[in-house]
Design an enzyme around this catalytic site. Structure first.
Site, PDB file in Angstrom:
ATOM      1  N   CYS A 150      36.821  38.698  31.263  1.00 30.03           N
ATOM      2  CA  CYS A 150      36.160  38.052  32.599  1.00 30.03           C
ATOM      3  C   CYS A 150      37.076  37.085  33.003  1.00 30.03           C
ATOM      4  O   CYS A 150      38.171  36.649  32.182  1.00 30.03           O
ATOM      5  CB  CYS A 150      34.773  37.446  32.055  1.00 30.03           C
ATOM      6  SG  CYS A 150      34.880  36.415  30.739  1.00 30.03           S
ATOM      7  N   THR A 151      36.878  36.125  33.907  1.00 29.68           N
ATOM      8  CA  THR A 151      37.713  35.182  34.511  1.00 29.68           C
ATOM      9  C   THR A 151      38.355  34.162  33.418  1.00 29.68           C
ATOM     10  O   THR A 151      39.465  34.214  33.513  1.00 29.68           O
ATOM     11  CB  THR A 151      36.873  34.388  35.778  1.00 29.68           C
ATOM     12  OG1 THR A 151      36.544  35.494  36.463  1.00 29.68           O
ATOM     13  CG2 THR A 151      38.124  33.399  36.455  1.00 29.68           C
TER      14      THR A 151
END
Length: 280
Positions: free
Chosen positions: A164-165
């Site tokens: 994820c980010t």
């Protein structure tokens, strides 16, 4: 905690979004570099936050329109707060942490590694890991239902690298996946941000990274792969825009030529509505 963080940010002139829950803190703030450094120092003075993994990127100035500090039942809203248990080491039962170099080594050693995107589908349009599984979800709470649908049961005995980010979402996602029968789950320390900082455009990440501020994307080096396409003309492009309709604000990829050719930025749905509406 909410009052403390809000007061601190306001005193330093910072804007952004911060989420607080019993599980911890997650957020992004922007402002002058000296103010950001002071925010980091003061936040780390709270014992529970002394080891926060801060990540930095260059802003464009006034990246956020306002400051929002909110309290939620979950640090990431998957809709299953009771599944998340913490101890002094962090989340209990989560995936094995890998740093960026270890991620590459795992892929080199194994021919069955699967990258599993922990973000919403539209974020992956402009950047993702090579051959990653991208789920067809629009909001985070949709993830649990998607995992329980049976679509990914064939992956349950394979090594899964969630990403994820910044690494927070997949910290939670890895537990959710293991609770649903995925046997070998890993997560990238620091998420895409840390991996991209390490390998730039030469690793397993391809394209640009969607970010939650006015930039809407960031690149780790010049000339990234262009994975997206203009939703008006089809030209290859990685730049998101917000639909100008205040009640919509859908993210849309547009090339510069199409942006300049129209007085308004409209998503496909709003464009159709505008063209079919009758003048008064």
């Amino acid at each position: 905690m909410r009052l403390w963080q809000r007061t601190l940010c306001e005193s330093l002139g910072l804007k952004g979004r911060i989420i607080l829950s019993k599980h911890g803190i997650n957020g992004t703030v922007g402002g002058p570099i000296d103010a950001i450094k002071k925010y980091r120092r003061i936040t780390r003075e709270f014992p529970a936050f002394k080891d926060i993994d801060f990540k930095w990127s260059d802003g464009i100035g006034d990246d956020f329109p306002r400051l929002a500090v909110r309290v939620r039942d979950e640090i990431v809203t998957f809709g299953v707060p009771d599944e998340i248990v913490l101890d002094s080491e962090g989340i209990v039962g989560g995936g094995t942490h890998l740093n960026p170099t270890e991620v590459n080594q795992l892929v080199a050693d194994r021919d069955d590694v699967v990258f599993f995107d922990g973000r919403n589908e539209f974020e992956a349009r402009i950047g993702r890991f090579k051959n990653a599984v991208v789920t067809n979800i629009r909001t985070t709470p949709d993830f649990v239902k998607e995992l329980e649908s049976g679509k990914y049961d064939h992956l349950k005995d394979k090594p899964i690298v969630t990403y994820c980010t910044g690494g927070i979402r997949c910290e939670v996602l890895s537990v959710i996946m293991k609770n649903r029968g995925f046997q070998e789950v890993y997560q990238i320390d620091g998420g895409i941000v840390r991996y991209g900082e390490t390998f730039k455009n030469s690793g397993l990440w391809e394209g640009s990274l969607y970010v939650f501020d006015k930039r809407l994307k960031m690149d780790f080096a010049s000339d990234p792969a262009i994975l997206g396409s203009c939703q008006s003309c089809g030209e290859a492009d990685n730049q998101f825009y917000n639909c100008d309709v205040a009640t919509c604000r859908t993210r849309i990829i547009l090339c510069q030529m199409c942006v300049e050719a129209s007085p308004d930025v409209l998503c496909p749905t709003c464009r159709v509505r505008q063209s079919t509406s009758s003048p008064e």
